[in-house]
Write a protein that holds these residues in place. Structure first.
Motif, PDB file in Angstrom:
ATOM      1  N   GLY A  54      97.875 -14.867  -5.852  1.00 53.49           N
ATOM      2  CA  GLY A  54      97.742 -16.145  -6.033  1.00 53.49           C
ATOM      3  C   GLY A  54      99.051 -16.910  -5.945  1.00 53.49           C
ATOM      4  N   PHE A  55      99.078 -18.025  -5.747  1.00 55.95           N
ATOM      5  CA  PHE A  55     100.383 -18.838  -5.477  1.00 55.95           C
ATOM      6  C   PHE A  55     100.880 -19.367  -7.046  1.00 55.95           C
ATOM      7  CE2 PHE A  55      99.380 -19.273  -1.296  1.00 55.95           C
ATOM      8  CZ  PHE A  55     100.649 -19.017  -0.488  1.00 55.95           C
ATOM      9  N   GLU A  56     100.291 -19.255  -7.770  1.00 56.07           N
ATOM     10  CA  GLU A  56     100.545 -19.928  -9.478  1.00 56.07           C
ATOM     11  C   GLU A  56     101.235 -18.685 -10.037  1.00 56.07           C
ATOM     12  OE1 GLU A  56     100.269 -22.886 -11.091  1.00 56.07           O
ATOM     13  OE2 GLU A  56      99.174 -23.850  -9.213  1.00 56.07           O
ATOM     14  N   ALA A  57     100.722 -17.602 -10.126  1.00 57.24           N
ATOM     15  CA  ALA A  57     101.104 -16.476 -10.452  1.00 57.24           C
ATOM     16  C   ALA A  57     102.733 -16.110  -9.845  1.00 57.24           C
ATOM     17  CB  ALA A  57     100.623 -15.172 -10.760  1.00 57.24           C
ATOM     18  N   LEU A  58     102.753 -16.206  -8.480  1.00 59.59           N
ATOM     19  CA  LEU A  58     103.639 -15.866  -7.898  1.00 59.59           C
ATOM     20  C   LEU A  58     104.955 -16.908  -7.990  1.00 59.59           C
ATOM     21  CD1 LEU A  58     105.323 -13.962  -5.525  1.00 59.59           C
ATOM     22  CD2 LEU A  58     104.105 -15.604  -3.910  1.00 59.59           C
ATOM     23  N   ALA A  59     104.638 -18.095  -8.268  1.00 59.10           N
ATOM     24  CA  ALA A  59     105.658 -19.104  -8.538  1.00 59.10           C
ATOM     25  C   ALA A  59     106.224 -18.926  -9.855  1.00 59.10           C
ATOM     26  CB  ALA A  59     105.006 -20.481  -8.262  1.00 59.10           C
ATOM     27  N   GLN A  60     105.256 -18.468 -10.725  1.00 60.12           N
ATOM     28  CA  GLN A  60     106.140 -17.989 -12.187  1.00 60.12           C
ATOM     29  C   GLN A  60     106.710 -17.070 -12.052  1.00 60.12           C
ATOM     30  OE1 GLN A  60     103.030 -17.374 -15.053  1.00 60.12           O
ATOM     31  NE2 GLN A  60     104.502 -18.076 -16.570  1.00 60.12           N
ATOM     32  N   ASP A  61     106.610 -16.027 -11.236  1.00 59.55           N
ATOM     33  CA  ASP A  61     107.466 -15.007 -11.025  1.00 59.55           C
ATOM     34  C   ASP A  61     108.729 -15.329 -10.550  1.00 59.55           C
ATOM     35  OD1 ASP A  61     105.512 -12.822 -12.081  1.00 59.55           O
ATOM     36  OD2 ASP A  61     105.354 -12.056  -9.895  1.00 59.55           O
ATOM     37  N   MET A  62     108.727 -16.118  -9.502  1.00 58.19           N
ATOM     38  CA  MET A  62     109.842 -16.448  -8.859  1.00 58.19           C
ATOM     39  C   MET A  62     110.491 -17.899  -9.387  1.00 58.19           C
ATOM     40  SD  MET A  62     108.513 -15.984  -4.989  1.00 58.19           S
ATOM     41  CE  MET A  62     110.213 -16.445  -4.215  1.00 58.19           C
ATOM     42  N   ASP A  63     109.915 -18.493 -10.509  1.00 53.56           N
ATOM     43  CA  ASP A  63     110.703 -19.404 -11.023  1.00 53.56           C
ATOM     44  C   ASP A  63     110.657 -20.698 -10.010  1.00 53.56           C
ATOM     45  OD1 ASP A  63     111.437 -20.987 -13.341  1.00 53.56           O
ATOM     46  OD2 ASP A  63     113.696 -20.615 -12.832  1.00 53.56           O
ATOM     47  N   ALA A  75     101.403 -23.898   7.991  1.00 44.75           N
ATOM     48  CA  ALA A  75     101.893 -23.934   9.654  1.00 44.75           C
ATOM     49  C   ALA A  75     103.115 -24.499  10.016  1.00 44.75           C
ATOM     50  CB  ALA A  75     100.572 -24.526  10.496  1.00 44.75           C
ATOM     51  N   LYS A  76     103.301 -25.642   9.051  1.00 42.07           N
ATOM     52  CA  LYS A  76     104.608 -26.410   9.577  1.00 42.07           C
ATOM     53  C   LYS A  76     105.788 -25.959   8.568  1.00 42.07           C
ATOM     54  CE  LYS A  76     102.321 -30.450  11.493  1.00 42.07           C
ATOM     55  NZ  LYS A  76     102.313 -32.010  11.797  1.00 42.07           N
ATOM     56  N   GLY A  77     105.544 -24.954   7.675  1.00 42.09           N
ATOM     57  CA  GLY A  77     106.543 -24.659   7.016  1.00 42.09           C
ATOM     58  C   GLY A  77     107.878 -24.147   7.778  1.00 42.09           C
ATOM     59  N   ASN A  78     108.824 -24.270   7.015  1.00 45.98           N
ATOM     60  CA  ASN A  78     110.042 -23.638   7.849  1.00 45.98           C
ATOM     61  C   ASN A  78     110.814 -22.970   6.482  1.00 45.98           C
ATOM     62  OD1 ASN A  78     111.987 -22.764   9.504  1.00 45.98           O
ATOM     63  ND2 ASN A  78     113.098 -24.814   9.756  1.00 45.98           N
ATOM     64  N   PRO A  79     110.624 -21.931   6.194  1.00 48.30           N
ATOM     65  CA  PRO A  79     111.134 -21.112   4.849  1.00 48.30           C
ATOM     66  C   PRO A  79     112.582 -20.675   5.034  1.00 48.30           C
ATOM     67  CG  PRO A  79     109.434 -19.748   5.928  1.00 48.30           C
ATOM     68  CD  PRO A  79     109.458 -20.891   6.554  1.00 48.30           C
ATOM     69  N   ARG A  80     113.374 -20.910   4.262  1.00 51.95           N
ATOM     70  CA  ARG A  80     114.651 -20.285   4.300  1.00 51.95           C
ATOM     71  C   ARG A  80     114.463 -18.736   4.223  1.00 51.95           C
ATOM     72  NH1 ARG A  80     118.158 -23.573  -0.152  1.00 51.95           N
ATOM     73  NH2 ARG A  80     118.120 -21.316  -0.819  1.00 51.95           N
ATOM     74  N   ALA A  81     115.469 -17.994   4.717  1.00 52.17           N
ATOM     75  CA  ALA A  81     115.507 -16.754   4.662  1.00 52.17           C
ATOM     76  C   ALA A  81     115.589 -16.203   3.299  1.00 52.17           C
ATOM     77  CB  ALA A  81     116.757 -16.100   5.427  1.00 52.17           C
ATOM     78  N   ASP A  82     116.261 -16.601   2.418  1.00 56.82           N
ATOM     79  CA  ASP A  82     116.666 -16.206   1.056  1.00 56.82           C
ATOM     80  C   ASP A  82     115.364 -16.445   0.320  1.00 56.82           C
ATOM     81  OD1 ASP A  82     116.945 -19.176   1.059  1.00 56.82           O
ATOM     82  OD2 ASP A  82     118.597 -18.908  -0.719  1.00 56.82           O
ATOM     83  N   ASN A  83     114.725 -17.514   0.432  1.00 57.68           N
ATOM     84  CA  ASN A  83     113.328 -17.816  -0.327  1.00 57.68           C
ATOM     85  C   ASN A  83     112.130 -16.845   0.243  1.00 57.68           C
ATOM     86  OD1 ASN A  83     114.139 -19.717  -2.010  1.00 57.68           O
ATOM     87  ND2 ASN A  83     113.882 -21.470  -0.379  1.00 57.68           N
ATOM     88  N   LEU A  84     112.126 -16.778   1.502  1.00 49.14           N
ATOM     89  CA  LEU A  84     111.117 -15.730   2.068  1.00 49.14           C
ATOM     90  C   LEU A  84     111.348 -14.324   1.697  1.00 49.14           C
ATOM     91  CD1 LEU A  84     108.485 -15.748   3.829  1.00 49.14           C
ATOM     92  CD2 LEU A  84     110.028 -15.378   5.980  1.00 49.14           C
ATOM     93  N   LEU A  85     112.504 -13.995   1.664  1.00 50.47           N
ATOM     94  CA  LEU A  85     112.932 -12.543   1.225  1.00 50.47           C
ATOM     95  C   LEU A  85     112.711 -12.171  -0.151  1.00 50.47           C
ATOM     96  CD1 LEU A  85     116.033 -11.581   3.743  1.00 50.47           C
ATOM     97  CD2 LEU A  85     113.638 -11.045   3.870  1.00 50.47           C
ATOM     98  N   ALA A  86     112.840 -13.364  -0.900  1.00 47.17           N
ATOM     99  CA  ALA A  86     112.701 -13.217  -2.283  1.00 47.17           C
ATOM    100  C   ALA A  86     111.000 -13.016  -2.559  1.00 47.17           C
ATOM    101  CB  ALA A  86     113.099 -14.580  -3.101  1.00 47.17           C
ATOM    102  N   MET A  87     110.463 -13.843  -2.012  1.00 51.93           N
ATOM    103  CA  MET A  87     108.785 -13.802  -1.941  1.00 51.93           C
ATOM    104  C   MET A  87     108.459 -12.320  -1.801  1.00 51.93           C
ATOM    105  SD  MET A  87     105.993 -15.928  -0.173  1.00 51.93           S
ATOM    106  CE  MET A  87     106.359 -17.405  -0.658  1.00 51.93           C
ATOM    107  N   VAL A  88     108.964 -12.027  -0.554  1.00 47.68           N
ATOM    108  CA  VAL A  88     108.359 -10.603  -0.135  1.00 47.68           C
ATOM    109  C   VAL A  88     108.908  -9.568  -0.872  1.00 47.68           C
ATOM    110  CG1 VAL A  88     109.073  -8.898   1.738  1.00 47.68           C
ATOM    111  CG2 VAL A  88     108.267 -11.132   2.347  1.00 47.68           C
ATOM    112  N   SER A  89     110.285  -9.682  -1.647  1.00 45.81           N
ATOM    113  CA  SER A  89     110.487  -8.607  -2.769  1.00 45.81           C
ATOM    114  C   SER A  89     109.571  -8.600  -3.716  1.00 45.81           C
ATOM    115  CB  SER A  89     111.972  -9.050  -3.149  1.00 45.81           C
ATOM    116  OG  SER A  89     112.214  -8.034  -4.010  1.00 45.81           O
TER     117      SER A  89
END
Length: 109
Positions: A54-63, A75-89
């Motif tokens: 869920g996005f709430e717990a993931l957001a807490q993990d990632m601050d 669909a229109k999101g354009n994530p920065r690579a550092d944020n996307l890779l941090a999420m994947v990690s």
């Protein structure tokens, strides 16, 4: 076309009881992104997040703000690579997975 509530609930129920399905959904998202199909990768990753942590717990993990993470995978999101890779990690750690690149064919010189 937006997903129906029944479909989302089906994905979530399957992910909760089937670790192989959950891991497969995550792998498919990563493979899509690495194959230059960011739109499909974001959809699959969003489905994975909704069906698992869920996005709430993931957001807490990632601050991070959960709405920011949701926008990244919209669909229109354009994530920065550092944020996307941090999420994947973070997701990879939560799933206890190791991702590796395996070539499609053997390289011969």
């Amino acid at each position: 076309m937006p997903l129906t509530k029944d479909f989302k609930e089906t994905i979530k129920a399957r992910a909760e009881c089937d670790p192989e399905f959950r891991a497969g959904l995550f792998r498919e998202a990563i493979e899509a992104m690495l194959s230059d199909d960011l739109d499909t990768g974001k959809v699959l990753l969003r489905d994975y997040v909704n069906a698992t942590v869920g996005f709430e717990a993931l957001a807490q993990d990632m601050d991070k703000d959960p709405k920011s993470l949701m926008r990244m995978l919209s669909a229109k999101g354009n994530p920065r690579a550092d944020n996307l890779l941090a999420m994947v990690s973070r997701l990879k750690q939560r799933e206890g997975m190791a991702l590796s690149m395996v070539p499609d064919t053997e390289f011969r010189a």
